[in-house]
Structures are given as C-alpha cells and as structure tokens.
Design a protein around this motif. Structure first.
Motif, mmCIF file in Angstrom:
data_model
loop_
_atom_site.group_PDB
_atom_site.id
_atom_site.type_symbol
_atom_site.label_atom_id
_atom_site.label_comp_id
_atom_site.label_asym_id
_atom_site.label_seq_id
_atom_site.Cartn_x
_atom_site.Cartn_y
_atom_site.Cartn_z
ATOM 1 N N GLU A 144 -5.615 -5.827 4.560
ATOM 2 C CA GLU A 144 -4.478 -7.373 3.862
ATOM 3 C C GLU A 144 -5.864 -7.807 2.726
ATOM 4 O O GLU A 144 -5.688 -8.200 1.696
ATOM 5 C CB GLU A 144 -3.941 -8.362 4.076
ATOM 6 C CG GLU A 144 -2.673 -7.383 4.668
ATOM 7 C CD GLU A 144 -1.531 -8.263 5.526
ATOM 8 O OE1 GLU A 144 -1.632 -9.232 6.104
ATOM 9 O OE2 GLU A 144 -0.620 -7.907 6.713
ATOM 10 N N ARG A 145 -7.095 -8.510 3.662
ATOM 11 C CA ARG A 145 -7.779 -9.352 2.652
ATOM 12 C C ARG A 145 -8.075 -8.887 1.616
ATOM 13 O O ARG A 145 -8.759 -9.198 1.359
ATOM 14 C CB ARG A 145 -8.822 -10.111 4.183
ATOM 15 C CG ARG A 145 -9.840 -10.763 3.596
ATOM 16 C CD ARG A 145 -9.508 -12.336 2.987
ATOM 17 N NE ARG A 145 -9.667 -12.587 1.903
ATOM 18 C CZ ARG A 145 -9.512 -13.709 0.785
ATOM 19 N NH1 ARG A 145 -7.684 -13.965 1.428
ATOM 20 N NH2 ARG A 145 -9.672 -13.730 0.107
ATOM 21 N N ASN A 146 -8.928 -7.547 2.522
ATOM 22 C CA ASN A 146 -9.952 -6.894 1.535
ATOM 23 C C ASN A 146 -9.383 -6.369 0.151
ATOM 24 O O ASN A 146 -9.475 -6.184 -0.992
ATOM 25 C CB ASN A 146 -9.820 -4.810 1.812
ATOM 26 C CG ASN A 146 -11.547 -4.495 1.565
ATOM 27 O OD1 ASN A 146 -12.279 -5.367 0.877
ATOM 28 N ND2 ASN A 146 -11.900 -3.386 1.370
ATOM 29 N N LEU A 204 -10.335 -7.086 -3.578
ATOM 30 C CA LEU A 204 -11.092 -6.245 -4.549
ATOM 31 C C LEU A 204 -9.383 -6.786 -5.742
ATOM 32 O O LEU A 204 -10.102 -6.459 -6.689
ATOM 33 C CB LEU A 204 -10.289 -4.742 -4.583
ATOM 34 C CG LEU A 204 -10.963 -3.954 -3.364
ATOM 35 C CD1 LEU A 204 -10.384 -2.966 -2.609
ATOM 36 C CD2 LEU A 204 -11.719 -4.110 -3.720
ATOM 37 N N ASP A 205 -8.360 -6.925 -5.811
ATOM 38 C CA ASP A 205 -8.161 -8.057 -7.015
ATOM 39 C C ASP A 205 -8.413 -8.779 -7.621
ATOM 40 O O ASP A 205 -8.543 -9.044 -8.584
ATOM 41 C CB ASP A 205 -5.768 -7.877 -6.396
ATOM 42 C CG ASP A 205 -5.565 -7.161 -5.389
ATOM 43 O OD1 ASP A 205 -5.839 -5.884 -5.952
ATOM 44 O OD2 ASP A 205 -4.239 -7.506 -5.145
ATOM 45 N N GLY A 240 -14.181 -3.400 -7.570
ATOM 46 C CA GLY A 240 -14.905 -2.709 -6.206
ATOM 47 C C GLY A 240 -15.702 -3.527 -5.413
ATOM 48 O O GLY A 240 -16.164 -2.999 -4.751
ATOM 49 N N LYS A 241 -15.652 -4.811 -5.923
ATOM 50 C CA LYS A 241 -16.783 -5.799 -4.911
ATOM 51 C C LYS A 241 -15.456 -6.001 -4.004
ATOM 52 O O LYS A 241 -14.337 -6.524 -4.610
ATOM 53 C CB LYS A 241 -17.162 -7.112 -5.386
ATOM 54 C CG LYS A 241 -18.354 -6.670 -6.747
ATOM 55 C CD LYS A 241 -18.986 -7.884 -6.862
ATOM 56 C CE LYS A 241 -20.808 -7.572 -6.905
ATOM 57 N NZ LYS A 241 -21.483 -8.859 -6.866
ATOM 58 N N LYS A 268 -15.446 0.805 9.469
ATOM 59 C CA LYS A 268 -15.899 2.148 9.139
ATOM 60 C C LYS A 268 -14.037 2.711 8.453
ATOM 61 O O LYS A 268 -14.108 3.409 7.716
ATOM 62 C CB LYS A 268 -16.505 3.124 10.034
ATOM 63 C CG LYS A 268 -16.572 4.726 9.922
ATOM 64 C CD LYS A 268 -18.139 4.381 9.087
ATOM 65 C CE LYS A 268 -18.289 5.529 8.645
ATOM 66 N NZ LYS A 268 -19.422 5.428 7.834
ATOM 67 N N ILE A 269 -13.116 2.269 9.217
ATOM 68 C CA ILE A 269 -11.644 2.854 9.396
ATOM 69 C C ILE A 269 -11.070 2.260 7.602
ATOM 70 O O ILE A 269 -10.683 2.947 7.204
ATOM 71 C CB ILE A 269 -11.341 2.743 10.453
ATOM 72 C CG1 ILE A 269 -11.469 3.284 11.752
ATOM 73 C CG2 ILE A 269 -9.541 2.975 10.152
ATOM 74 C CD1 ILE A 269 -10.723 3.161 13.256
ATOM 75 N N CYS A 270 -11.464 0.520 7.656
ATOM 76 C CA CYS A 270 -11.269 -0.580 6.367
ATOM 77 C C CYS A 270 -11.572 0.274 5.328
ATOM 78 O O CYS A 270 -11.557 -0.445 4.097
ATOM 79 C CB CYS A 270 -11.104 -1.291 6.823
ATOM 80 S SG CYS A 270 -10.461 -1.462 7.734
ATOM 81 N N GLY A 271 -13.061 0.693 5.411
ATOM 82 C CA GLY A 271 -13.524 0.960 4.537
ATOM 83 C C GLY A 271 -14.697 -0.421 3.902
ATOM 84 O O GLY A 271 -15.246 0.045 2.678
ATOM 85 N N ILE A 272 -15.422 -1.352 4.987
ATOM 86 C CA ILE A 272 -16.168 -2.279 4.709
ATOM 87 C C ILE A 272 -17.075 -2.441 4.583
ATOM 88 O O ILE A 272 -18.118 -2.093 5.371
ATOM 89 C CB ILE A 272 -15.638 -3.358 5.233
ATOM 90 C CG1 ILE A 272 -14.238 -3.324 5.554
ATOM 91 C CG2 ILE A 272 -16.173 -4.731 5.550
ATOM 92 C CD1 ILE A 272 -13.547 -3.645 4.409
#
Length: 175
Positions: A109-111, A115-116, A125-126, A151-155
């Motif tokens: 949710e935070r990512n 991104l938005d 993309g940041k 890793k799973i969340c793509g951080i």
C-alpha cells in the motif's frame, strides 16, 4: 649316494588384490565432497545499485520524507511501522503482524502511494525507501523474513540500520 632332503619349494600365491571396495569408497568420498562443496557456497541476495544521475548538487540526495518507511523489529515477532519522521509522521506508528495480510500489505500500500506521488512530481518509478531497524532483542529469522518481504514486494531501496533514536525506544516500550 645319500638321499639329500629335497628342497621344498613354496607355492606362489596369487598376489592380486581386489580393489572393488576401494573404488566404492572413492566414489562415496567424491560424492560427499561435491555435495559439501555445493552446500558451503555462500547464499546471498542481489543488492541492486541504482544511480538516478542526481549529481553532486547540494541537497540533491536529500531524502524525501514521503518516500521513507521505517520498520522497527522487536522481540516476540513484534513489528512497528511508520512513514516519514517519527515526530511528524505521515502514517502514524502502527503495530503490524508478519505475513500476507500484515507487513506485506502495508508495504505494498505504501509503495503504491509513493509511486503515485513520484509520478505527480515527474519522477516516475521512484518507489518507497525502507529503513529496517532490528533491535537487539529481535532474532535473525525476523530480519530474514523482512528481507524476503522486500524482495516479494519489489522494494529496491532498503537499508538495515542498528541505531534507534530515544523516541523509537519509547515507542517500542509502549507497544
């Protein structure tokens, strides 16, 4: 003529040695050392290094509080997260659990929000920068689980820090 005692000649025994057992032991040792060699290789995660081309300008690499999420790890599988600065948080400190509906959902949710936000600023993309702070009471397994979640969340941007502010110690003691 006197009968001389006949010389007794000893029979030569077959001097062949059966090496079947030695070959079997050799193959077992080879297999053992191959397996040990494979298992003793270092296991590590790739740590991508991104250069956004910001340059040496003053304030160029200043962190954006909207993008920073802090995860505090404590004993008994306790996780506390907040976004921004602790004194003026964007998302107030909250206790969450491990797993899909806990910390993973919070990170995703935070990512998405970050991104938005980055897209509105013209820097698509940041994503989120996560600061992971394991306490001395937390165990190694919890840290590995959080790294798996990254890793799973793509951080791609995260850091492990062992420094706690006095406010963070009070926050962990109160929860």
């Amino acid at each position: 003529m006197k009968n001389l005692p006949q010389k007794v000649r000893s029979r030569k025994l077959n001097s062949r040695v059966d090496l079947t057992a030695m070959v079997s032991v050799s193959f077992l040792l080879i297999i053992f050392f191959m397996v040990v060699g494979e298992l003793s290789k270092a296991k590590s995660m790739d740590y991508p290094f991104y250069n956004d081309g910001c340059g040496p300008d003053h304030g160029c690499n200043k962190p954006d509080e909207n993008r920073i999420m802090t995860i505090l790890l404590d004993d008994d599988n306790k996780i506390i997260t907040y976004t921004g600065l602790l004194l003026l948080p964007i998302d107030a400190p909250k206790k969450v659990e491990y797993g899909r509906n806990g910390i993973r959902q919070k990170i995703l949710e935070r990512n998405k929000k970050v991104l938005d936000y980055s897209a509105q600023l013209g820097k698509p993309g940041k994503g989120t920068t996560v600061i992971i702070k394991p306490s001395k009471k937390s165990n190694y397994g919890n840290l590995v689980e959080i790294l798996d979640e990254m890793k799973i969340c793509g951080i791609n941007s995260y850091s492990i820090v062992d420094y706690f502010t006095p406010e963070e110690y009070k926050l962990m003691a109160s929860n």
